[in-house]
Design an enzyme around this catalytic site. Structure first.
Site, PDB file in Angstrom:
ATOM      1  N   ALA A  71       0.831  -1.215   0.000  1.00 32.08           N
ATOM      2  CA  ALA A  71       0.000   0.000   0.000  1.00 32.08           C
ATOM      3  C   ALA A  71       0.864   1.262   0.000  1.00 32.08           C
ATOM      4  O   ALA A  71       0.453   2.311  -0.499  1.00 32.08           O
ATOM      5  CB  ALA A  71      -0.913   0.003   1.220  1.00 32.08           C
ATOM      6  N   ASN A 153      -5.391   3.358  11.150  1.00 29.26           N
ATOM      7  CA  ASN A 153      -4.597   2.218  11.620  1.00 29.26           C
ATOM      8  C   ASN A 153      -4.334   2.299  13.112  1.00 29.26           C
ATOM      9  O   ASN A 153      -4.130   1.287  13.769  1.00 29.26           O
ATOM     10  CB  ASN A 153      -3.260   2.141  10.870  1.00 29.26           C
ATOM     11  CG  ASN A 153      -2.500   3.453  10.869  1.00 29.26           C
ATOM     12  OD1 ASN A 153      -3.087   4.519  10.716  1.00 29.26           O
ATOM     13  ND2 ASN A 153      -1.199   3.390  11.052  1.00 29.26           N
ATOM     14  N   GLN A 181      -6.866  -0.295   6.245  1.00 28.33           N
ATOM     15  CA  GLN A 181      -7.433  -0.804   7.487  1.00 28.33           C
ATOM     16  C   GLN A 181      -8.940  -1.049   7.395  1.00 28.33           C
ATOM     17  O   GLN A 181      -9.578  -1.351   8.408  1.00 28.33           O
ATOM     18  CB  GLN A 181      -7.139   0.180   8.634  1.00 28.33           C
ATOM     19  CG  GLN A 181      -5.658   0.335   8.923  1.00 28.33           C
ATOM     20  CD  GLN A 181      -5.014  -0.904   9.551  1.00 28.33           C
ATOM     21  OE1 GLN A 181      -5.696  -1.814  10.010  1.00 28.33           O
ATOM     22  NE2 GLN A 181      -3.696  -0.957   9.538  1.00 28.33           N
ATOM     23  N   SER A 201      -3.772  -3.523   0.971  1.00 26.25           N
ATOM     24  CA  SER A 201      -2.558  -4.291   1.229  1.00 26.25           C
ATOM     25  C   SER A 201      -2.927  -5.671   1.758  1.00 26.25           C
ATOM     26  O   SER A 201      -3.656  -5.777   2.742  1.00 26.25           O
ATOM     27  CB  SER A 201      -1.707  -3.547   2.273  1.00 26.25           C
ATOM     28  OG  SER A 201      -0.503  -4.222   2.480  1.00 26.25           O
ATOM     29  N   ALA A 202      -2.404  -6.733   1.133  1.00 27.40           N
ATOM     30  CA  ALA A 202      -2.863  -8.094   1.442  1.00 27.40           C
ATOM     31  C   ALA A 202      -2.527  -8.524   2.862  1.00 27.40           C
ATOM     32  O   ALA A 202      -3.262  -9.300   3.479  1.00 27.40           O
ATOM     33  CB  ALA A 202      -2.254  -9.083   0.440  1.00 27.40           C
ATOM     34  N   HIS A 203      -1.405  -8.027   3.408  1.00 22.60           N
ATOM     35  CA  HIS A 203      -0.990  -8.546   4.716  1.00 22.60           C
ATOM     36  C   HIS A 203      -1.817  -7.989   5.858  1.00 22.60           C
ATOM     37  O   HIS A 203      -1.590  -8.354   7.009  1.00 22.60           O
ATOM     38  CB  HIS A 203       0.506  -8.337   4.943  1.00 22.60           C
ATOM     39  CG  HIS A 203       0.936  -6.935   5.205  1.00 22.60           C
ATOM     40  ND1 HIS A 203       1.224  -6.459   6.458  1.00 22.60           N
ATOM     41  CD2 HIS A 203       1.143  -5.890   4.363  1.00 22.60           C
ATOM     42  CE1 HIS A 203       1.592  -5.195   6.377  1.00 22.60           C
ATOM     43  NE2 HIS A 203       1.557  -4.818   5.122  1.00 22.60           N
ATOM     44  N   THR A 239       7.828  -7.866 -13.426  1.00 21.86           N
ATOM     45  CA  THR A 239       7.292  -9.230 -13.507  1.00 21.86           C
ATOM     46  C   THR A 239       6.303  -9.479 -12.379  1.00 21.86           C
ATOM     47  O   THR A 239       6.574  -9.162 -11.225  1.00 21.86           O
ATOM     48  CB  THR A 239       8.450 -10.242 -13.415  1.00 21.86           C
ATOM     49  OG1 THR A 239       9.314 -10.016 -14.545  1.00 21.86           O
ATOM     50  CG2 THR A 239       7.938 -11.678 -13.452  1.00 21.86           C
ATOM     51  N   CYS A 326       5.221   1.544  11.789  1.00 27.65           N
ATOM     52  CA  CYS A 326       6.212   2.332  11.030  1.00 27.65           C
ATOM     53  C   CYS A 326       6.814   3.411  11.914  1.00 27.65           C
ATOM     54  O   CYS A 326       7.854   3.944  11.608  1.00 27.65           O
ATOM     55  CB  CYS A 326       5.549   2.992   9.831  1.00 27.65           C
ATOM     56  SG  CYS A 326       4.718   1.802   8.816  1.00 27.65           S
TER      57      CYS A 326
HETATM   58  C1  LIG Z   1      -3.564   2.959   6.830  1.00 29.48           C
HETATM   59  C2  LIG Z   1      -2.298   2.337   6.325  1.00 29.48           C
HETATM   60  N1  LIG Z   1      -1.815   2.724   5.115  1.00 29.48           N
HETATM   61  C3  LIG Z   1      -0.675   2.177   4.631  1.00 29.48           C
HETATM   62  C4  LIG Z   1       0.036   1.223   5.346  1.00 29.48           C
HETATM   63  C5  LIG Z   1       1.288   0.633   4.720  1.00 29.48           C
HETATM   64  O1  LIG Z   1       0.971  -0.651   4.225  1.00 29.48           O
HETATM   65  P1  LIG Z   1       2.164  -1.540   3.553  1.00 29.48           P
HETATM   66  O2  LIG Z   1       1.466  -2.582   2.727  1.00 29.48           O
HETATM   67  O3  LIG Z   1       2.908  -2.161   4.723  1.00 29.48           O
HETATM   68  O4  LIG Z   1       3.008  -0.631   2.754  1.00 29.48           O
HETATM   69  C6  LIG Z   1      -0.434   0.803   6.593  1.00 29.48           C
HETATM   70  C7  LIG Z   1       0.344  -0.190   7.423  1.00 29.48           C
HETATM   71  N2  LIG Z   1       0.265   0.163   8.813  1.00 29.48           N
HETATM   72  C8  LIG Z   1       0.912  -0.691   9.768  1.00 29.48           C
HETATM   73  C9  LIG Z   1       2.409  -0.768   9.513  1.00 29.48           C
HETATM   74  S1  LIG Z   1       3.106   0.829   9.531  1.00 29.48           S
HETATM   75  C10 LIG Z   1       0.617  -0.221  11.206  1.00 29.48           C
HETATM   76  O5  LIG Z   1       1.232  -0.712  12.156  1.00 29.48           O
HETATM   77  O6  LIG Z   1      -0.271   0.639  11.366  1.00 29.48           O
HETATM   78  C11 LIG Z   1      -1.627   1.354   7.086  1.00 29.48           C
HETATM   79  O7  LIG Z   1      -2.122   0.956   8.279  1.00 29.48           O
END
Ligand SMILES: Cc1ncc(COP(=O)(O)O)c(CN[C@@H](CS)C(=O)O)c1O
Length: 399
Positions: A71, A153, A181, A201-203, A239, A326
């Site tokens: 994301a 978040n 979120q 974001s998948a995770h 890729t 982060c």
């Molecule tokens: C609202 C929001 N927008 C972007 C991200 C980033 O997602 P990524 O796929 O990891 O790049 C997050 C990821 N927030 C985690 C890791 S910083 C948290 O502890 O709050 C998010 O919550």
């Protein structure tokens, strides 16, 4: 017992997701852009994954879903390309966002300011959200983009995205929502809500780390962030990460099928945990439950430093956070708590607890017991708490 309560930072990959990913590492491993069978063998699975994302978001066939690495990439792409398309090569000079966005939005906006862009960072109310009328009041004919997160978040608070989308549509201003979120946690229906761009974001919903997506309404033009390949219709070169894209498709399908039932189950555990923790004196939780994602609690415990509490919880095998992962390296006060008006001392006491569909009742029981004993231990040695006169009757409750 080990209890993981930091699901807003990242989630465990659902075993069913891990299973569907397996074949694409050493069986169906060809480059999807290759014309031979080793490459084309993955195409049906990629098409299925894309369909699973479209279905989960109720997106229309006219829209684009472009897979990204995360994301953070999706957010950077929208902000930097709108800057290039509408400001450098257009008549606009202004972007509107909020004070409480994720660092991938805020840091990008600060970089854009260094390029000369005017950025408005909207303040949040005592619930930690911006109000739609506030957004409307700052839109001008030079505004290129409004970017507001769907859910926080840090607090789980849900922003009035439907109303903001209607305002942006009426004003003819592009609208981006960082829905990281929200997707997989609450219903996201893009036939019901107008957004031009949406990051995910998948995770965050039990898929693998390292894959995300950007939704682009009506497949509208947006200068690519990455050049050098015809993948994703020339919109995002590189890729394709086949196993992770297949995993994201399965994860979003699992997370959004029967989402109301899943939300109710998570909410019940969250509310039971929150009720128990609010029995502690001098505590409050940010934001009303009704307007919060069902899995999140941001609780303030006067007299208990957040980092100290995390250390104690970690010793008890409980994983939580003081806020966005982060920003976990710095010992700064929680920015959202400062933004809603908490004093600096209180803003250092925030603990974020975020559950998932895998959180059990036994884990909640264990957390309640350990959390309460940790607070008693830490308050007993806290100088600041000793100075704070106990509130009459040991007030507790939502902020
Ligand atoms: C609202 C929001 N927008 C972007 C991200 C980033 O997602 P990524 O796929 O990891 O790049 C997050 C990821 N927030 C985690 C890791 S910083 C948290 O502890 O709050 C998010 O919550």
């Amino acid at each position: 017992m080990q209890v993981y309560l930091d699901n807003n930072a990242t989630t465990m990959c659902d075993p069913q997701v891990v299973e569907v990913m397996q074949p694409f590492f050493s069986e169906i491993y060809g480059n999807p852009n290759s014309l031979h069978k080793f490459g084309t063998a993955s195409h049906p699975y990629l098409r299925k994954a894309i369909d699973q994302v479209y279905t989960a978001l109720n997106a229309s066939d006219n829209d684009d879903i472009v897979f990204t690495s995360c994301a953070t990439e999706s957010n950077n792409w929208v902000l930097k390309s709108i800057y290039f398309d509408k400001i450098v090569n257009g008549e606009k000079d202004h972007i509107i966002t909020t004070e409480v966005e994720h660092p991938s939005v805020l840091a990008t906006c600060r970089w854009l300011e260094e390029q000369g862009v005017k950025v408005t960072y909207l303040p949040v109310n005592e619930e930690g959200i911006v109000e739609a009328h506030t957004v409307k009041s700052f839109i001008t004919d030079k505004t290129a983009l409004v970017s507001v997160m769907w859910a926080s978040n840090e607090t789980g608070m849900i922003f009035p995205i439907k109303e903001i989308g209607e305002i942006c549509k009426e004003k003819g201003v592009l609208f981006h929502s960082d829905a990281v979120q929200a997707v997989g946690k609450i219903p996201v229906d893009l036939q019901d809500v107008h957004v031009d761009f949406l990051s995910m974001s998948a995770h965050k919903f039990h898929g693998p780390k390292g894959v995300g997506a950007l939704y682009i309404k009506d497949s509208q033009p947006l200068t690519p962030l990455f050049h050098g390949g015809e993948q994703m219709g020339h919109r995002r070169s590189g890729t394709l990460n086949v196993p992770y894209i297949v995993g994201m498709g399965k994860a979003i399908e699992l997370a959004t099928t029967n989402i109301e039932e899943t939300m109710a189950s998570i909410r019940a555990k969250r509310d039971r945990l929150e009720d128990a923790l609010l029995e502690l004196s001098d505590t409050f939780v940010v934001g009303s439950r009704e307007n919060r994602t069902p899995n999140t609690i941001l609780i303030s415990i006067r007299g208990v430093e957040g980092e100290g509490m995390l250390w104690d919880l970690n010793n008890g095998q409980i994983g939580a956070s003081t806020g966005s992962a982060c920003a976990s390296e710095d010992l700064e006060a929680n920015s959202v708590m400062l933004a809603i008006g908490a004093d600096n001392e209180l803003a250092h006491t925030g603990i974020r607890l975020s559950l998932s569909r895998f959180t059990t009742d036994e884990e909640i029981d264990y957390t309640i017991e350990h959390f309460k004993s940790a607070v008693a231990r830490l308050r007993a040695i806290s100088s600041s708490f000793a100075k704070v006169a106990p509130t009459p009757g040991g007030e507790a409750g939502e902020c």
